[in-house]
Design a protein around this motif. Structure first.
Motif, PDB file in Angstrom:
ATOM      1  N   UNK A 336      10.255  -6.419 -24.766  1.00 42.73           N
ATOM      2  CA  UNK A 336      10.723  -6.535 -26.146  1.00 42.73           C
ATOM      3  C   UNK A 336       9.560  -6.955 -27.048  1.00 42.73           C
ATOM      4  N   UNK A 337       9.406  -6.223 -28.163  1.00 46.47           N
ATOM      5  CA  UNK A 337       8.229  -6.400 -29.010  1.00 46.47           C
ATOM      6  C   UNK A 337       8.357  -7.536 -30.006  1.00 46.47           C
ATOM      7  N   UNK A 338       9.558  -8.031 -30.212  1.00 49.03           N
ATOM      8  CA  UNK A 338       9.759  -8.977 -31.318  1.00 49.03           C
ATOM      9  C   UNK A 338      10.188  -8.233 -32.567  1.00 49.03           C
ATOM     10  N   UNK A 339      10.493  -8.982 -33.617  1.00 49.30           N
ATOM     11  CA  UNK A 339      11.096  -8.420 -34.819  1.00 49.30           C
ATOM     12  C   UNK A 339      10.224  -8.683 -36.047  1.00 49.30           C
ATOM     13  N   UNK A 340      10.311  -7.788 -37.000  1.00 51.85           N
ATOM     14  CA  UNK A 340       9.681  -8.012 -38.296  1.00 51.85           C
ATOM     15  C   UNK A 340      10.560  -7.409 -39.365  1.00 51.85           C
TER      16      UNK A 340
END
Lengths: 345, 345, 345, 345
Positions: A336-340
């Motif tokens: 999971x890449x994370x959120x922006x």
């Protein structure tokens, strides 16, 4: 063929993260999650993001046999139950501090002693970027602590590049989110009192100093502040090396250590809003960010290190370590890449 | 064999979410992301969670040929460039409002008119839970709007179960996060002015009323408030049906509509902290939650619906629609479960 | 010559606000603050803003004789102790719900009954903008509740102007901060679970419906959400009058009711960031803001009302009422203007 | 008889605070507030807490004659307009950095030079706890900067008690709120990007180092982080004295410096939620808090200092300085105690 995994202490925050990670992991099937308080309830009734998971908490006194047992219990519990854990599983990954340090005397000094010091020698501390070579085949793994992980990841390249030797003055000023206090609550962590704070919660004497000293050979001046986020640990390391160090030297040191690491990112200047490491940029992911700046006037280096305390500082680290220990792809289940953007992480 | 996908308008918030989703999608390879302002910069310099992505923004005037083009541009841009989009790709998925409504007159009433009304008939509105049967083979797809999606998901089962017919009084009071304002800033969305607010930002006349009316056949009394979160849209629907409705009737209606839906969850009472739909519980994921309660004294039903406005309300909805249109697994690329806990989502 | 005042229940949030207001009030001297849990501790050890105050909590079983006693205890306590309160003070101002309603049957329906219903007739409900004429000389005053106050202030002018008669459909959708849960904590109000939420916490059946019905003669469809702020209650009233109403009519109605009120402000459109009532704009102050908009398509009026729940919704209201009851300047001790900017209020 | 006061730059955040403080001040009457952008608008249209104030912004090119002029303009403006300011008023209180430092060379090094260095000798730096004796009769006063004020207040007692001499290693790690960026916005301070952050915004080279060095005679290793609050500056000072220092020594030093100060509070341990200085505890007030702890193992002292950057770090400091300069009660107009609880301050 997937391995069977269990989570002891599954209703806490890091237990929930383990359940999330393991239930999406290509090599594991979660067969048990224990919780004394929520015995019989669905996992989703506690962790709303896991409402789709077909699993109920069971009582921790009756552990299933599994391939890997992850223990996400409060400090002091695992040392009491380690024999049961070892009986139940071939591999035990403990997320508490109970098996991180190597000497009983450290537990006497920093904790309330240890009830099974004979295990300290057998357990492997796990911070894969630092010591992944120790992990394959380990049967008792102690995942590194959140604030220690942020600090060690920030400083280790300076030792590897001989910029630090261990005798220098180093101040580490850490900012952490409210999940470090764990689930449950209490007056100081109630929303009206806890929101919007910059609160010195460990002015001196934080237990992770012991972990940092053991794995870096450095006595750090360590202070932890609570700030308004839920996830995240950001360590600002004020380092006073013996001789001059340029920003180019630092880029060299950090690249040497991290450029092939799947979870490490270097962020040191550049353009845009996010020019240095920030917990927001890694929230929910297993990434760690490090960055740095030089302050020649004060003969100082400033190193910034940011992680999600529940991921790279805990559950993610544990899964990463298990991946290495068991010979899986290091990033399995951790993509999971994370959120922006994300609000307060 | 993966399909090639591009994102036009890749530096905005929904563009970033598309890039995150598509770069982790098993069936797509992202070959182009455009941005006028960030032409030549890495995607990661704008979206810090995507620092690992080896992709630079390119100028939007030079579109590559791809299988699927996702347009995440402000309202009004896609209608100007639709011919270029269609030339560049077999399938166009537009995230703006430009092709959602079926009548030019609606654009005259709610927007600033339309420059290519001939496309309105060809385009397919996409809210898969409502009309997935229309999507296979569509070559111009208009993903449903965030606040409309939350509202329609909340109310549609009441129509399907004949609890509503379209003549009833329905008040929808929506609470949204700051990402709905898009990237860029401005005084009202600056942190000192925007944090901690309950701000009426569309007291009346929100454009999504048109979308709701078209797809539900219902005129809703619609008001939108901005609150302190980054992601999320929560619609509270106050519904006054003609006759008595029990909570059992509601469970029946919602189960009938949603029990086989991969992204819908029903949360209506029960135990624990999260007893009704909340944006926090779905932040970062493509899940939608609906719940309800009966208020017999006021002859009212209260329906709660919560989504992540950038996921199920935008980028996730677009990918979901593309999955259906192209015959992929519906959940492909959309399996992230969300986080617990998460701060302001 | 100042009057002596005491605060029973001084360690809670509204107790702390009373102590702040009374210690800065030109007509009162605080001589006692009670707290069972903090007996003997300084007031400043609980309320850090009052560290300069030379006062320690004392045990509530030993009440000093004072001119005015303010009771900031949980619902149900004052009705048990009202005789002691009356013995100790000439004037009692109660901030709980115990003496707000006029009929025992209402307590049977909405609360757990009443132990001294004979006091209900003697007590005066206090929402000075609505009924200040009843207060002079009153010896038992029941300050209006926070969510009821926001609602009543928003709707009362419509009754006074004959726009509403009491038979119309009115939906009130309230958003409140975490201080409404009181001091102490608990899992649902812990920071990790409580931050960034839009949480339906009283979907239906909130007790303040009784208060609104008694003082407006209107049955409202009432729903309360918890959002991410500490202080504040914002009521959005969706009103469906029988005939057409213009914005000019509304300006007339609200000006008629409020233009001479020292604490009421009308905010309905205009320029700048703050165009409608917002809790942020009144945080810490005793001001209330009302605003409105007309939605002709839905034959709806939308009325916005915002207060600080701990000030105009509680402690400020109590002091305001005491000022009126005792013949002081209405604004005495209540002149703080609020802050700009302020984070989460 | 009140003095007439004007505020140049009244639409910014510190200008708004000045208007709030001066309009409630017993010795001043505000006769003019200037704003280029909001010329002709009411003060309340920009600062919603001041909606009751009967005052409109006027153009800054036409200054009224007043007794005291407060300049809340961006750095660099006051030095251009100082002659106009001096013509308009007997006393000028400047809140910018333009007249804080004593040497032109400091402006060359830290700023973009200075256009009227002849004024540097005439101006009096104002941080009343440190140098109130210089202020009576001063006609050009330069109120100390926010982060410098927090730092100087934290460290000055150590110099006065000969615990520090100026040659020691001192690291100051500061955490600040979003109001330090001023009104207006920009992408980095937009809510989606700014909320929930721990962001290194001045890793090295912050201009307040010059102010600290001038007034303490100490070169500090200074780093500033932005965190999620609106108001507040918290300085954590990691101090390495030459010899051993006990906590008792520290209590002695800080009591000696601050026990008679009307705005200073010492908070160092004790019980309850708020055991050390926190910006929340002083938000909206002119109080400053200092506290400390000893770390013998690292031969370190940790000093915590917290202020509201817009009050004690700016507008409050300016009014405090004017009170001293003009012979008023020091606390006049500055008696607001702050709030408990308050969200993000």
């Amino acid at each position: 063929m997937t391995l069977e995994a269990s989570v002891v202490g599954g209703s806490g925050f890091t237990g929930g993260e383990l359940l999330r990670l393991l239930s999406g992991h290509p090599e594991f099937a979660v067969t048990q999650a224990t919780s004394r308080s929520y015995d019989g309830k669905t996992v989703g009734s506690v962790h709303p993001n896991l409402r789709g998971l077909d699993l109920r908490f069971s009582d921790p006194t009756d552990l299933d046999s599994v391939d890997v047992l992850f223990a996400a219990t409060p400090h002091g519990v695992s040392m009491e139950q380690i024999d049961e854990f070892e009986d139940a599983a071939d591999t035990v990954v403990d997320l508490s501090a109970d098996f991180r340090l190597s000497q009983e005397s450290q537990y006497d000094e920093w904790y309330d002693g240890h009830v099974c010091p004979e295990y300290l020698e057998k357990s492997e501390y796990a911070l894969p970027e630092i010591n992944r070579e120790n992990l394959p085949g380990a049967d008792l793994i102690a995942a590194g602590g959140c604030n220690a992980t942020a600090t060690i990841l920030g400083l280790k390249p300076l030792f590897d590049a001989d910029i630090l030797s261990g005798d220098e003055q180093v101040v580490v000023d850490v900012k952490v989110g409210s999940s470090e206090g764990g689930a449950g609550g209490g007056e100081a962590s109630s929303h009206p009192e806890r929101s919007g704070i910059v609160r010195p919660y460990a002015p001196t004497g934080h237990r992770h100093e012991a972990e940092i000293e053991e794995f870096l050979g450095l006595s750090v001046s360590f202070t932890v502040h609570a700030v308004d986020m839920t996830r995240g640990a950001a360590a600002t390391c004020h380092v006073f090396p013996d001789g001059p160090v340029s920003k180019g030297d630092l880029w060299g040191a950090y690249r040497e250590s991290y450029e092939d690491e799947p979870f490490m990112r270097m962020v040191a200047g550049g353009s845009g809003v996010y020019r240095y490491p920030e917990p927001k940029a890694v929230a929910g992911s297993n990434f760690g960010e490090v960055g740095f700046e030089v302050d020649p006037g004060n003969k100082r280096l400033v190193v910034f290190s940011a992680i999600d305390n529940m991921m790279k500082g805990s559950a993610g680290q544990a899964v990463h370590a298990a991946n290495v220990a068991l010979g899986f792809e290091e990033t399995a289940g951790l993509d999971f890449a994370g959120l922006h953007p994300v609000g307060a992480p």
